[in-house]
Design an enzyme around this catalytic site. Structure first.
Site, mmCIF file in Angstrom:
data_model
loop_
_atom_site.group_PDB
_atom_site.id
_atom_site.type_symbol
_atom_site.label_atom_id
_atom_site.label_comp_id
_atom_site.label_asym_id
_atom_site.label_seq_id
_atom_site.Cartn_x
_atom_site.Cartn_y
_atom_site.Cartn_z
ATOM 1 N N HIS A 119 0.840 -1.193 0.000
ATOM 2 C CA HIS A 119 0.000 0.000 0.000
ATOM 3 C C HIS A 119 0.879 1.248 0.000
ATOM 4 C CE1 HIS A 119 -3.818 -2.026 1.866
ATOM 5 N NE2 HIS A 119 -3.420 -2.611 0.743
ATOM 6 N N GLU B 42 0.817 3.931 1.809
ATOM 7 C CA GLU B 42 1.260 4.363 3.133
ATOM 8 C C GLU B 42 2.468 3.552 3.597
ATOM 9 O OE1 GLU B 42 -3.350 4.604 3.356
ATOM 10 O OE2 GLU B 42 -1.841 3.436 2.290
ATOM 11 N N CYS C 211 -6.516 2.028 5.388
ATOM 12 C CA CYS C 211 -7.295 0.842 5.751
ATOM 13 C C CYS C 211 -7.278 0.635 7.261
ATOM 14 C CB CYS C 211 -6.782 -0.398 5.015
ATOM 15 S SG CYS C 211 -5.067 -0.857 5.330
ATOM 16 N N CYS D 235 -2.856 -0.151 7.428
ATOM 17 C CA CYS D 235 -2.121 1.115 7.263
ATOM 18 C C CYS D 235 -2.377 2.060 8.430
ATOM 19 C CB CYS D 235 -2.488 1.767 5.935
ATOM 20 S SG CYS D 235 -1.819 0.837 4.528
#
Length: 143
Positions: free
Chosen positions: A44, A46, A69, A79
């Site tokens: 992801h 992040e 998330c 995240c």
């Protein structure tokens, strides 16, 4: 946020079922980490930005194009959990994510940990990136 949106734009359509999320981490007015969702949906955005920022993420602000998330389909750290663990003090979110893995849970987790969360910066620009993104609304729809 403008940079986070530009990063996300580079991966639209290349991240499979996951949305292309851009993240920029700023500390004391300096970009210390940035990332975008990997091709195929992992890692992801992040995660990439936090890895780049390392210890400089502590006390920083993260600008994220889509709500972090709150849980992971893989069962790993979300995240939002990673942002808390890194010591980020503020998260600015362009637009919300109605996926079963976010849907306010990421923002609630951040706020419960004392992280300031602001929503809506450059929302229209970010939402345009996710026009084709159709998140799962329930666990049943993932089967």
């Amino acid at each position: 946020m403008r940079r986070a949106i530009a990063l996300a734009r580079t991966r639209v359509g290349l991240t499979a079922e996951n949305p292309a999320v851009g993240c920029v981490i700023v500390r004391d007015g300096v970009v210390v980490g940035e990332g975008v969702t990997g091709e195929g949906g992992r890692p992801h955005g992040e995660e990439v930005a936090l890895d780049g920022a390392a210890d400089l993420a502590r006390g920083a602000t993260a600008y994220v194009t889509l709500e972090p998330c709150g849980q992971r389909s893989s069962g790993g750290l979300s995240c939002s959990e990673r942002l808390v663990a890194a010591g980020v003090l503020r998260v600015v979110v362009a637009c919300s994510d109605s996926s079963i893995y976010a849907d306010g849970e990421g923002s609630r987790r951040l706020q419960a940990a004392g992280v300031a969360v602001d929503h809506g910066l450059m929302q229209a620009e970010a939402e345009a990136l996710y026009a084709a993104y159709r998140p799962a609304k329930s666990l049943e729809s993932r089967r």
